[in-house]
Design a protein around this motif. Sequence first.
Motif, PDB file in Angstrom:
ATOM      1  N   GLN A 248       0.841  -1.178   0.000  1.00  0.00           N
ATOM      2  CA  GLN A 248       0.000   0.000   0.000  1.00  0.00           C
ATOM      3  C   GLN A 248       0.887   1.243   0.000  1.00  0.00           C
ATOM      4  N   SER A 249       0.422   2.296  -0.665  1.00  0.00           N
ATOM      5  CA  SER A 249       1.228   3.515  -0.791  1.00  0.00           C
ATOM      6  C   SER A 249       1.624   4.099   0.552  1.00  0.00           C
ATOM      7  N   LYS A 250       0.757   3.937   1.549  1.00  0.00           N
ATOM      8  CA  LYS A 250       1.053   4.482   2.876  1.00  0.00           C
ATOM      9  C   LYS A 250       2.256   3.805   3.524  1.00  0.00           C
ATOM     10  N   ASP A 251       2.633   2.617   3.021  1.00  0.00           N
ATOM     11  CA  ASP A 251       3.762   1.877   3.584  1.00  0.00           C
ATOM     12  C   ASP A 251       5.022   1.987   2.729  1.00  0.00           C
ATOM     13  N   GLU A 252       5.031   2.960   1.824  1.00  0.00           N
ATOM     14  CA  GLU A 252       6.169   3.089   0.906  1.00  0.00           C
ATOM     15  C   GLU A 252       7.490   3.265   1.646  1.00  0.00           C
ATOM     16  N   ASP A 253       7.467   3.950   2.792  1.00  0.00           N
ATOM     17  CA  ASP A 253       8.697   4.217   3.537  1.00  0.00           C
ATOM     18  C   ASP A 253       8.920   3.239   4.696  1.00  0.00           C
ATOM     19  N   SER A 254       8.172   2.140   4.714  1.00  0.00           N
ATOM     20  CA  SER A 254       8.333   1.147   5.779  1.00  0.00           C
ATOM     21  C   SER A 254       9.751   0.572   5.765  1.00  0.00           C
ATOM     22  N   GLU A 255      10.451   0.716   6.890  1.00  0.00           N
ATOM     23  CA  GLU A 255      11.813   0.191   6.971  1.00  0.00           C
ATOM     24  C   GLU A 255      11.847  -1.324   6.818  1.00  0.00           C
ATOM     25  N   ALA A 256      10.844  -2.001   7.391  1.00  0.00           N
ATOM     26  CA  ALA A 256      10.815  -3.464   7.315  1.00  0.00           C
ATOM     27  C   ALA A 256      10.638  -3.929   5.875  1.00  0.00           C
ATOM     28  N   LEU A 257       9.750  -3.269   5.114  1.00  0.00           N
ATOM     29  CA  LEU A 257       9.516  -3.675   3.731  1.00  0.00           C
ATOM     30  C   LEU A 257      10.694  -3.293   2.839  1.00  0.00           C
ATOM     31  N   GLN A 258      11.345  -2.181   3.132  1.00  0.00           N
ATOM     32  CA  GLN A 258      12.541  -1.821   2.378  1.00  0.00           C
ATOM     33  C   GLN A 258      13.663  -2.828   2.630  1.00  0.00           C
ATOM     34  N   THR A 259      13.741  -3.291   3.869  1.00  0.00           N
ATOM     35  CA  THR A 259      14.735  -4.319   4.197  1.00  0.00           C
ATOM     36  C   THR A 259      14.410  -5.629   3.477  1.00  0.00           C
ATOM     37  N   LEU A 260      13.128  -5.946   3.369  1.00  0.00           N
ATOM     38  CA  LEU A 260      12.711  -7.141   2.635  1.00  0.00           C
ATOM     39  C   LEU A 260      13.230  -7.094   1.204  1.00  0.00           C
ATOM     40  N   VAL A 261      13.063  -5.961   0.533  1.00  0.00           N
ATOM     41  CA  VAL A 261      13.543  -5.815  -0.845  1.00  0.00           C
ATOM     42  C   VAL A 261      15.061  -5.975  -0.897  1.00  0.00           C
ATOM     43  N   GLU A 262      15.758  -5.356   0.042  1.00  0.00           N
ATOM     44  CA  GLU A 262      17.223  -5.454   0.076  1.00  0.00           C
ATOM     45  C   GLU A 262      17.677  -6.900   0.236  1.00  0.00           C
ATOM     46  N   VAL A 263      17.021  -7.635   1.117  1.00  0.00           N
ATOM     47  CA  VAL A 263      17.391  -9.032   1.349  1.00  0.00           C
ATOM     48  C   VAL A 263      17.127  -9.872   0.103  1.00  0.00           C
TER      49      VAL A 263
END
Length: 289
Positions: A248-263
């Motif tokens: 969801q757009s509201k979670d674009e800056d979620s650190e956990a989801l950004q870490t998921l992409v990095e992993v």
Amino acid sequence: MKKITFGIFTLLLIILLSACGSSDEGNSGSEENSGDGSSEEGTTEIAVGATSVPHAEVLQEAKPLLEEQGITLTIEEYQDYVLPNQDLAEGRIDANYFQHIPYLETQMQENDYDFVNLGGIHIEPMGIYSQNISSVDEVPEGTTLVMSRSVADHGRILSLLEREGLVKLDESVDKVDATVDDIVENPKNLQFDSGVDAATLPEIYKREEDALVAINTNYAIEADLNPSEDSLILEGSESPYVNVIAAQSKDEDSEALQTLVEVLRSEEIQTFMKEEYNGAVVPVDGSSE
């Protein structure tokens, strides 16, 4: 009498202090479980929806890497391409990992989903298969090509046919958006059946021996097909159909989801995809988004 009164007062004071202590402990516990996705140990919990192969398998491989960074991953598996977006829109999951960019964009437009693409992870080359046709040159006149009802894949499949000289598309049309109506030349008089669910394509391939069947790689793998060996026509790694993490757009800056992409883009996971799927899943570095 004074002794009795003092004793009663002392007893009441002890009861009152005990009650205050219990109240403080209860308040402390409720603060630790604030509902923000964090556990009492300080880890963050995320739920990600994915189709079984390869997406859920890749996520399973990423789980211990995420745990090292304080993220607990729950994987919700799906067998279709509709529910993962519905559940994301309704907040049942935090993100999903199953769809390529054109499909995501189509779904956002058609359903007014407020989603964002957090990053590309891999490409699953589309393949066209046949039991009895062993080369493009041997495709008989009037052969039927079966593809899913997902319009987002039609231009992708037609582009493969054009690459092999089986059809020619209208040059004024963006190939990603092309449909059967945009075919201007069809020398083999191919027939098109686009009314089936993607999950049924492997069964149709087994049943319709003289047909051409375009099968998404995740379903091909589930049916024990090796795209690089069993397909008649296979998409190359230059494909724009990159599978992404959507949220969801509201979670674009979620650190956990950004870490998921990095992993998922890490060397460990990229190596896993290359070795596990023998070219049927091609990792991307993010430049293909």
